[in-house]
Design an enzyme around this catalytic site. Sequence first.
Site, PDB file in Angstrom:
ATOM      1  N   HIS A  55       1.042   1.005  -2.575  1.00 29.14           N
ATOM      2  CA  HIS A  55       0.661  -0.409  -2.612  1.00 29.14           C
ATOM      3  C   HIS A  55       1.887  -1.272  -2.396  1.00 29.14           C
ATOM      4  O   HIS A  55       2.969  -0.933  -2.868  1.00 29.14           O
ATOM      5  CB  HIS A  55       0.002  -0.767  -3.957  1.00 29.14           C
ATOM      6  CG  HIS A  55      -0.804  -2.009  -3.876  1.00 29.14           C
ATOM      7  ND1 HIS A  55      -0.239  -3.252  -3.994  1.00 29.14           N
ATOM      8  CD2 HIS A  55      -2.124  -2.198  -3.634  1.00 29.14           C
ATOM      9  CE1 HIS A  55      -1.182  -4.155  -3.837  1.00 29.14           C
ATOM     10  NE2 HIS A  55      -2.333  -3.544  -3.610  1.00 29.14           N
ATOM     11  N   ASP A  61      -8.659   1.824  -3.827  1.00 33.15           N
ATOM     12  CA  ASP A  61      -9.547   2.509  -2.889  1.00 33.15           C
ATOM     13  C   ASP A  61      -9.771   3.970  -3.238  1.00 33.15           C
ATOM     14  O   ASP A  61     -10.759   4.567  -2.820  1.00 33.15           O
ATOM     15  CB  ASP A  61      -8.971   2.440  -1.467  1.00 33.15           C
ATOM     16  CG  ASP A  61      -9.088   1.048  -0.906  1.00 33.15           C
ATOM     17  OD1 ASP A  61     -10.114   0.413  -1.152  1.00 33.15           O
ATOM     18  OD2 ASP A  61      -8.149   0.593  -0.229  1.00 33.15           O
TER      19      ASP A  61
HETATM   20  N1  ACO Z   1       1.002   8.448   1.434  1.00 29.66           N
HETATM   21  C1  ACO Z   1       2.241   8.980   1.525  1.00 29.66           C
HETATM   22  N2  ACO Z   1       3.390   8.256   1.432  1.00 29.66           N
HETATM   23  C2  ACO Z   1       3.253   6.959   1.244  1.00 29.66           C
HETATM   24  C3  ACO Z   1       1.998   6.344   1.122  1.00 29.66           C
HETATM   25  C4  ACO Z   1       0.854   7.136   1.231  1.00 29.66           C
HETATM   26  N3  ACO Z   1      -0.359   6.609   1.149  1.00 29.66           N
HETATM   27  N4  ACO Z   1       2.170   5.028   0.947  1.00 29.66           N
HETATM   28  C5  ACO Z   1       3.476   4.816   0.954  1.00 29.66           C
HETATM   29  N5  ACO Z   1       4.137   5.968   1.140  1.00 29.66           N
HETATM   30  C6  ACO Z   1       5.585   6.146   1.214  1.00 29.66           C
HETATM   31  C7  ACO Z   1       6.067   5.809   2.629  1.00 29.66           C
HETATM   32  O1  ACO Z   1       6.061   6.936   3.461  1.00 29.66           O
HETATM   33  C8  ACO Z   1       7.422   5.248   2.368  1.00 29.66           C
HETATM   34  O2  ACO Z   1       8.303   6.322   2.162  1.00 29.66           O
HETATM   35  P1  ACO Z   1       9.822   6.281   2.734  1.00 29.66           P
HETATM   36  O3  ACO Z   1      10.448   5.102   2.018  1.00 29.66           O
HETATM   37  O4  ACO Z   1      10.366   7.603   2.366  1.00 29.66           O
HETATM   38  O5  ACO Z   1       9.676   6.041   4.209  1.00 29.66           O
HETATM   39  C9  ACO Z   1       7.295   4.515   1.042  1.00 29.66           C
HETATM   40  O6  ACO Z   1       6.201   5.171   0.369  1.00 29.66           O
HETATM   41  C10 ACO Z   1       6.965   3.027   1.211  1.00 29.66           C
HETATM   42  O7  ACO Z   1       5.813   2.904   2.052  1.00 29.66           O
HETATM   43  P2  ACO Z   1       5.514   1.696   3.058  1.00 29.66           P
HETATM   44  O8  ACO Z   1       4.494   2.119   4.042  1.00 29.66           O
HETATM   45  O9  ACO Z   1       6.808   1.160   3.590  1.00 29.66           O
HETATM   46  O10 ACO Z   1       4.912   0.621   2.076  1.00 29.66           O
HETATM   47  P3  ACO Z   1       4.163  -0.708   2.503  1.00 29.66           P
HETATM   48  O11 ACO Z   1       4.308  -1.636   1.364  1.00 29.66           O
HETATM   49  O12 ACO Z   1       4.584  -1.193   3.851  1.00 29.66           O
HETATM   50  O13 ACO Z   1       2.645  -0.247   2.694  1.00 29.66           O
HETATM   51  C11 ACO Z   1       0.475   0.438   2.220  1.00 29.66           C
HETATM   52  C12 ACO Z   1       1.700  -0.298   1.685  1.00 29.66           C
HETATM   53  C13 ACO Z   1       0.074  -0.118   3.586  1.00 29.66           C
HETATM   54  C14 ACO Z   1      -0.682   0.209   1.242  1.00 29.66           C
HETATM   55  C15 ACO Z   1       0.812   1.944   2.323  1.00 29.66           C
HETATM   56  O14 ACO Z   1       1.131   2.434   1.038  1.00 29.66           O
HETATM   57  C16 ACO Z   1      -0.301   2.746   2.972  1.00 29.66           C
HETATM   58  O15 ACO Z   1      -0.361   2.825   4.203  1.00 29.66           O
HETATM   59  N6  ACO Z   1      -1.213   3.347   2.151  1.00 29.66           N
HETATM   60  C17 ACO Z   1      -2.331   4.087   2.675  1.00 29.66           C
HETATM   61  C18 ACO Z   1      -3.453   3.120   3.088  1.00 29.66           C
HETATM   62  C19 ACO Z   1      -4.117   2.478   1.876  1.00 29.66           C
HETATM   63  O16 ACO Z   1      -4.415   3.126   0.893  1.00 29.66           O
HETATM   64  N7  ACO Z   1      -4.351   1.170   1.968  1.00 29.66           N
HETATM   65  C20 ACO Z   1      -5.044   0.416   0.920  1.00 29.66           C
HETATM   66  C21 ACO Z   1      -4.085  -0.525   0.240  1.00 29.66           C
HETATM   67  S1  ACO Z   1      -4.832  -1.308  -1.149  1.00 29.66           S
HETATM   68  C22 ACO Z   1      -5.943  -2.416  -0.503  1.00 29.66           C
HETATM   69  O17 ACO Z   1      -5.808  -2.957   0.552  1.00 29.66           O
HETATM   70  C23 ACO Z   1      -7.077  -2.661  -1.304  1.00 29.66           C
END
Ligand code: ACO
Length: 407
Positions: free
Chosen positions: A287, A343
């Site tokens: 998140h 989710d």
């Molecule tokens: N699975 C595995 N690794 C993850 C995940 C995940 N779901 N989410 C974040 N990470 C890791 C990333 O790989 C990254 O690692 P690194 O620093 O080693 O590269 C670190 O955590 C930070 O992740 P970002 O993608 O930079 O975080 P950001 O804040 O941009 O994205 C997001 C947040 C879009 C929610 C992301 O966590 C994601 O894509 N999650 C999966 C999709 C999801 O569940 N979306 C629903 C969000 S809640 C909502 O809208 C109701």
Amino acid sequence: MADTSVRTPGEKCPTCGQPSPSKESKTETGRFKAGLEDVVAGTSSVCLVDGIEGRLLYRGYNIVDLAEQSTFSEVAYLLWYGRLPGKKEFAQFDKTFRSYVELPEETGMILRLFPRAATPMEVLRTAVSSLGHYDPDSGNTAHDASLRKAMRLTARIGSIVTAHERLRQGLEPIKPVPGESIAYNFLYTLKGEKPEPLFVKILDLCLILHADHEWNASTFAARVTAATMSDMYSSVTSAIGTLKGPLHGGANEAVMKVLLEIGEVGKAKEWVKDALARKVKIPGFGHRVYKTEDPRATVLRKYAEQLGKHTGQSKWYEISRLVDQEMLEYTQREGKKIYPNVDFYSASVYYTMGIPTQLFTPIFAVSRISGWTAHILEQWENNRLIRPRAEYTGPLRLPYVPIDQRG
Ligand code: ACO
């Protein structure tokens, strides 16, 4: 030869007049943040997302208390009016709110025209937009008229989702029962039979948990549209288009695809290890704001377990629990803890209730529309056009070559 068309490091930015970033920091200049991460874009008294403590408050009330003791209808009142209602006023409000559930005949007709390939979120976007034509307060921008529009939109959006789903299945839509709750009518008009009280209670709770989340992407989209002094239906239509994306509301459907792909409790942990080793982002985790567990996931985990036991179908909850545990253990070993978001457990909850996966994201909209409309109302209370700047990174001095001289 040096490219003289682009800015050189140190040269002033044509947008803001500040010196240009060095070549190494092309996207992070200290003046903006990619994805507006952590940028405070305005003030709001609707909702607090406390990402450090893992707390979520609607108008000052903790969502854990609201989820356990309130109803979606009361929460919608809270979001729109900024306070909890008294007994009498709530009875009056709830009666009116529930009476709006039926769709205008024309919207029912529009639903029959979509091609079979149209997805439920695409249909929702178009059908919600169409509702604006049949709202008696359509052109009325007074605050009380906007409140009525918020109530009508919130009461009707679930009826669109279920009517379209029945048409997709080759069935006739069913008329909702005007005196019943949104959750009851969603299940009733989807299945055509009286829903189980526990299902109604848990769906109502899911609607409470998804109702608002500060300036998330779809709410921000709604506020940007509202800030141009466009109408409520246009603002909500912008929000639905934004919610649809897999990085936002679309994640709950993707979670169920993962659970189905895993298929068996015994395969859950291996699946996670393999996915993370391949650097796959697992839907339902991570998140932008929460640095600890999303409090909505904590509440939903409990109800996913209860529902599994009640229906004798614990498998989806059990797989979810193992994925959740493995995800935390694995990422902790890597020095970053990744927790489930709202989710994650909502997927197994909806699936166990027999709701088709394509409807998971629309259900998010059925709830979040209460928050979107509360934010639109708040935007209009003290409006200022939302119009940020972009730092220009394109070329600056390209000589124009007439088309007949180009190759
Ligand atoms: N699975 C595995 N690794 C993850 C995940 C995940 N779901 N989410 C974040 N990470 C890791 C990333 O790989 C990254 O690692 P690194 O620093 O080693 O590269 C670190 O955590 C930070 O992740 P970002 O993608 O930079 O975080 P950001 O804040 O941009 O994205 C997001 C947040 C879009 C929610 C992301 O966590 C994601 O894509 N999650 C999966 C999709 C999801 O569940 N979306 C629903 C969000 S809640 C909502 O809208 C109701």
